[in-house]
Design a protein around this motif. Sequence first.
Motif, PDB file in Angstrom:
ATOM      1  N   ASP A   1       0.825  -1.199   0.000  1.00 12.49           N
ATOM      2  CA  ASP A   1       0.000   0.000   0.000  1.00 12.49           C
ATOM      3  C   ASP A   1       0.860   1.250   0.000  1.00 12.49           C
ATOM      4  O   ASP A   1       0.542   2.260  -0.626  1.00 12.49           O
ATOM      5  CB  ASP A   1      -0.911   0.027   1.239  1.00 12.49           C
ATOM      6  CG  ASP A   1      -2.107  -0.891   1.090  1.00 12.49           C
ATOM      7  OD1 ASP A   1      -2.389  -1.278  -0.053  1.00 12.49           O
ATOM      8  OD2 ASP A   1      -2.730  -1.215   2.112  1.00 12.49           O
TER       9      ASP A   1
ATOM     10  N   PRO B   1      -6.582   8.150   4.395  1.00 10.46           N
ATOM     11  CA  PRO B   1      -7.362   8.478   3.201  1.00 10.46           C
ATOM     12  C   PRO B   1      -6.518   9.161   2.145  1.00 10.46           C
ATOM     13  O   PRO B   1      -5.485   9.764   2.458  1.00 10.46           O
ATOM     14  CB  PRO B   1      -8.447   9.418   3.737  1.00 10.46           C
ATOM     15  CG  PRO B   1      -7.838  10.028   4.955  1.00 10.46           C
ATOM     16  CD  PRO B   1      -6.981   8.947   5.561  1.00 10.46           C
ATOM     17  N   PRO B   2      -6.943   9.091   0.868  1.00  6.65           N
ATOM     18  CA  PRO B   2      -6.217   9.806  -0.190  1.00  6.65           C
ATOM     19  C   PRO B   2      -6.194  11.308   0.096  1.00  6.65           C
ATOM     20  O   PRO B   2      -7.035  11.840   0.819  1.00  6.65           O
ATOM     21  CB  PRO B   2      -7.040   9.493  -1.447  1.00  6.65           C
ATOM     22  CG  PRO B   2      -7.772   8.235  -1.117  1.00  6.65           C
ATOM     23  CD  PRO B   2      -8.065   8.307   0.348  1.00  6.65           C
TER      24      PRO B   2
ATOM     25  N   ASP C   1     -10.370  14.202  -2.574  1.00  5.35           N
ATOM     26  CA  ASP C   1     -11.618  13.451  -2.521  1.00  5.35           C
ATOM     27  C   ASP C   1     -11.867  12.796  -3.869  1.00  5.35           C
ATOM     28  O   ASP C   1     -12.363  13.432  -4.812  1.00  5.35           O
ATOM     29  CB  ASP C   1     -12.779  14.374  -2.155  1.00  5.35           C
ATOM     30  CG  ASP C   1     -14.097  13.609  -2.009  1.00  5.35           C
ATOM     31  OD1 ASP C   1     -14.075  12.367  -2.122  1.00  5.35           O
ATOM     32  OD2 ASP C   1     -15.138  14.249  -1.791  1.00  5.35           O
ATOM     33  N   ILE C   2     -11.518  11.539  -3.979  1.00  6.61           N
ATOM     34  CA  ILE C   2     -11.659  10.832  -5.249  1.00  6.61           C
ATOM     35  C   ILE C   2     -13.103  10.467  -5.553  1.00  6.61           C
ATOM     36  O   ILE C   2     -13.417  10.001  -6.648  1.00  6.61           O
ATOM     37  CB  ILE C   2     -10.803   9.549  -5.254  1.00  6.61           C
ATOM     38  CG1 ILE C   2     -11.222   8.618  -4.108  1.00  6.61           C
ATOM     39  CG2 ILE C   2      -9.323   9.878  -5.185  1.00  6.61           C
ATOM     40  CD1 ILE C   2     -10.522   7.288  -4.126  1.00  6.61           C
ATOM     41  N   THR C   3     -14.006  10.683  -4.602  1.00  3.34           N
ATOM     42  CA  THR C   3     -15.428  10.394  -4.838  1.00  3.34           C
ATOM     43  C   THR C   3     -16.165  11.602  -5.388  1.00  3.34           C
ATOM     44  O   THR C   3     -17.361  11.507  -5.688  1.00  3.34           O
ATOM     45  CB  THR C   3     -16.123   9.948  -3.540  1.00  3.34           C
ATOM     46  OG1 THR C   3     -16.211  11.065  -2.634  1.00  3.34           O
ATOM     47  CG2 THR C   3     -15.375   8.817  -2.877  1.00  3.34           C
TER      48      THR C   3
ATOM     49  N   HIS D   1     -12.798   3.636 -11.918  1.00  8.81           N
ATOM     50  CA  HIS D   1     -11.521   4.168 -11.428  1.00  8.81           C
ATOM     51  C   HIS D   1     -10.322   3.230 -11.588  1.00  8.81           C
ATOM     52  O   HIS D   1      -9.194   3.663 -11.382  1.00  8.81           O
ATOM     53  CB  HIS D   1     -11.626   4.617  -9.970  1.00  8.81           C
ATOM     54  CG  HIS D   1     -12.381   5.897  -9.807  1.00  8.81           C
ATOM     55  ND1 HIS D   1     -13.752   5.984  -9.972  1.00  8.81           N
ATOM     56  CD2 HIS D   1     -11.965   7.153  -9.516  1.00  8.81           C
ATOM     57  CE1 HIS D   1     -14.142   7.223  -9.774  1.00  8.81           C
ATOM     58  NE2 HIS D   1     -13.079   7.964  -9.506  1.00  8.81           N
TER      59      HIS D   1
ATOM     60  N   TYR E   1     -17.405   3.115  -8.719  1.00  2.63           N
ATOM     61  CA  TYR E   1     -16.194   2.518  -8.163  1.00  2.63           C
ATOM     62  C   TYR E   1     -16.337   0.999  -8.096  1.00  2.63           C
ATOM     63  O   TYR E   1     -17.403   0.480  -7.741  1.00  2.63           O
ATOM     64  CB  TYR E   1     -15.919   3.053  -6.753  1.00  2.63           C
ATOM     65  CG  TYR E   1     -14.546   2.702  -6.232  1.00  2.63           C
ATOM     66  CD1 TYR E   1     -13.429   3.400  -6.670  1.00  2.63           C
ATOM     67  CD2 TYR E   1     -14.363   1.687  -5.304  1.00  2.63           C
ATOM     68  CE1 TYR E   1     -12.157   3.089  -6.207  1.00  2.63           C
ATOM     69  CE2 TYR E   1     -13.102   1.370  -4.830  1.00  2.63           C
ATOM     70  CZ  TYR E   1     -11.999   2.074  -5.277  1.00  2.63           C
ATOM     71  OH  TYR E   1     -10.745   1.755  -4.814  1.00  2.63           O
TER      72      TYR E   1
ATOM     73  N   ARG F   1      -3.860  -0.908  -4.871  1.00  3.77           N
ATOM     74  CA  ARG F   1      -4.619   0.212  -4.334  1.00  3.77           C
ATOM     75  C   ARG F   1      -4.706   0.113  -2.814  1.00  3.77           C
ATOM     76  O   ARG F   1      -4.663  -0.985  -2.257  1.00  3.77           O
ATOM     77  CB  ARG F   1      -6.019   0.306  -4.960  1.00  3.77           C
ATOM     78  CG  ARG F   1      -6.979  -0.788  -4.553  1.00  3.77           C
ATOM     79  CD  ARG F   1      -8.315  -0.632  -5.277  1.00  3.77           C
ATOM     80  NE  ARG F   1      -9.278  -1.617  -4.798  1.00  3.77           N
ATOM     81  CZ  ARG F   1     -10.465  -1.853  -5.375  1.00  3.77           C
ATOM     82  NH1 ARG F   1     -10.812  -1.159  -6.453  1.00  3.77           N
ATOM     83  NH2 ARG F   1     -11.279  -2.756  -4.876  1.00  3.77           N
TER      84      ARG F   1
ATOM     85  N   GLU G   1      -8.878   3.890   0.333  1.00  2.30           N
ATOM     86  CA  GLU G   1      -9.641   4.331  -0.830  1.00  2.30           C
ATOM     87  C   GLU G   1     -10.962   3.572  -0.926  1.00  2.30           C
ATOM     88  O   GLU G   1     -12.011   4.151  -1.186  1.00  2.30           O
ATOM     89  CB  GLU G   1      -8.811   4.117  -2.095  1.00  2.30           C
ATOM     90  CG  GLU G   1      -9.512   4.488  -3.381  1.00  2.30           C
ATOM     91  CD  GLU G   1      -8.620   4.286  -4.586  1.00  2.30           C
ATOM     92  OE1 GLU G   1      -7.463   4.768  -4.554  1.00  2.30           O
ATOM     93  OE2 GLU G   1      -9.062   3.655  -5.568  1.00  2.30           O
TER      94      GLU G   1
ATOM     95  N   TRP H   1     -15.217   4.873  -0.480  1.00  2.00           N
ATOM     96  CA  TRP H   1     -16.305   4.587  -1.415  1.00  2.00           C
ATOM     97  C   TRP H   1     -17.402   3.752  -0.776  1.00  2.00           C
ATOM     98  O   TRP H   1     -18.567   3.812  -1.205  1.00  2.00           O
ATOM     99  CB  TRP H   1     -15.753   3.894  -2.659  1.00  2.00           C
ATOM    100  CG  TRP H   1     -15.198   4.864  -3.654  1.00  2.00           C
ATOM    101  CD1 TRP H   1     -13.898   5.231  -3.821  1.00  2.00           C
ATOM    102  CD2 TRP H   1     -15.944   5.616  -4.617  1.00  2.00           C
ATOM    103  NE1 TRP H   1     -13.788   6.144  -4.822  1.00  2.00           N
ATOM    104  CE2 TRP H   1     -15.023   6.407  -5.335  1.00  2.00           C
ATOM    105  CE3 TRP H   1     -17.289   5.683  -4.945  1.00  2.00           C
ATOM    106  CZ2 TRP H   1     -15.412   7.263  -6.370  1.00  2.00           C
ATOM    107  CZ3 TRP H   1     -17.686   6.537  -5.971  1.00  2.00           C
ATOM    108  CH2 TRP H   1     -16.759   7.317  -6.665  1.00  2.00           C
TER     109      TRP H   1
END
Length: 398
Positions: free
Chosen positions: A3, A23-24, A27-29, A232, A294, A309, A313, A317
Amino acid sequence: MSDDDVATVGSTVAAPVRASHEPPERDITDGGPDMVQFLAADGTRVPLTEVNSPYAAYLDELEDEALRGLLRDLILVRRVDSEGFALQRQGELGLWPSLLGQEAAQVGPGRAMRPQDYAFPGYREHGVAWCKGVPPENLLGMFRGVNHGGWDSQANNFHLYTIVIGNQMLHAVGYALGVQKDGDVATGDPGRDTAVMAFTGDGGTAQGDFNEALVFAAVANAPVVFYVQNNHWAISEPNERQFRVPPYRRADGFGFPGVRVDGNDVLASYAVSRAALERARGGEGPTLIEAFTYRMGAHTTSDDPTKYRISAEVDIWKAKDPVDRMRKHLLAEGVVDEAWLREVEAEADELARRIRHACQTMPNPPHEEMFEHVYAEPHPVVAREAAEFADYHAGFDD
C-alpha cells in the motif's frame, strides 16, 4: 507492491508515504460540478440545479412501485454477484468478474431501456443482463465453460459478453446503423423506435475500437448510447494512467453530447439514460454517458487489488454504497418499510439457492461440441481436428 508503494507509483517527485488506512489526499469520490446527481450519499434528495434539472421530469414519472422495483433490482443483482463470487471460490466457476459497487450504474440504464432496445455488454454487466431478462443461471454457464456464451442474444436483445476489451463498441454501432437502415428510428412509434446501448469500462476508452466506434457513430448520426462505467481502475491501472480528461468530455471532440452521472445513484443513472435513449430513438444521434462509480472488489477473481490500491480508498467509497443509498432514501420517504425489505431479502435467499443448485447440476457438454460453430460453414481443418480428438478419446474406451 505494498500500500505504501502504491502511494508513490507514477510520480517523478518523492511523495509522502501514506499508510493503507490513511485516506487519499484528495476526494476521489467527487465527480465535480458537471455530475448529474439526485441522491446524496446519505440517501437524501439533492435539490434541483442547473445540472440535474433537465432530467428531473423522468423521475417525476416514477410511481412508488417503480421505485421499489429499482431497489429490489439492486438487492437481487448484488446477491447474484455475491453467489457468482462464492461459486468461483468454491471451484464451481472458472472465473467471475464482480460488479460490486456498480449495481446502480447498471440497473439505471437497464431499466431505462425499452424491450426493443439492444444492449452490447462487456463482461461485467450482470445488472443489465438482469434487467433485460437474462436468467442469472445463463451467466454462470458461460463462466463454468459449459455452453457457447450462455444465452440467445436475440431473445432478450442482450448481446453475448465480450471478453476482448472495447470491441463491443464497434458491434453496437454496426447494429445501430442496421436499425437506422431498417427505418426504426424517429417514426414516432414508441413500440418501434429503437436505440442501442454499448457498455464498457474506463479502461475500454483507451482501445482503438472505442474511438473508431465514436467516429462512425458521429458521422452516421447513429442511434447509439455509449455508456462508460468509470470504476476508477482498469484492472491495476488508475484513471491518471488512462486519460487526461474525463471520458464524458471526450464526446466534444467527436461532435455529440457527453454527460457525467453519479453511477452510485440509481435515480440519476436511470434519468440520464432515459434522456440519451430517447434522443437516439428520435434520430438525434449518439450520446456518451460516463457513470462515475467505483469497483469495490477485484477486477476478477484472478485479481488481487491489494497489490495496487490502498484500503483507505475502498473505505471512502463504501460510504457511498449505491444499494444503501437507495434503501435509506426509500425508507425515509415511506416508500418501503422493514417488512418489505425482509421479503426482498428472503427472495434474494431463494434466488441464491436456485442459482447455486443450477450451477452445480449443469451437465457437461459432449467434448465434440467445442468444434461446433467455430465457422459458419464446414471447415476442413476443424473437421480434421475434431476427428483426431475423437480418435484420441476413443483410445480410452478399454
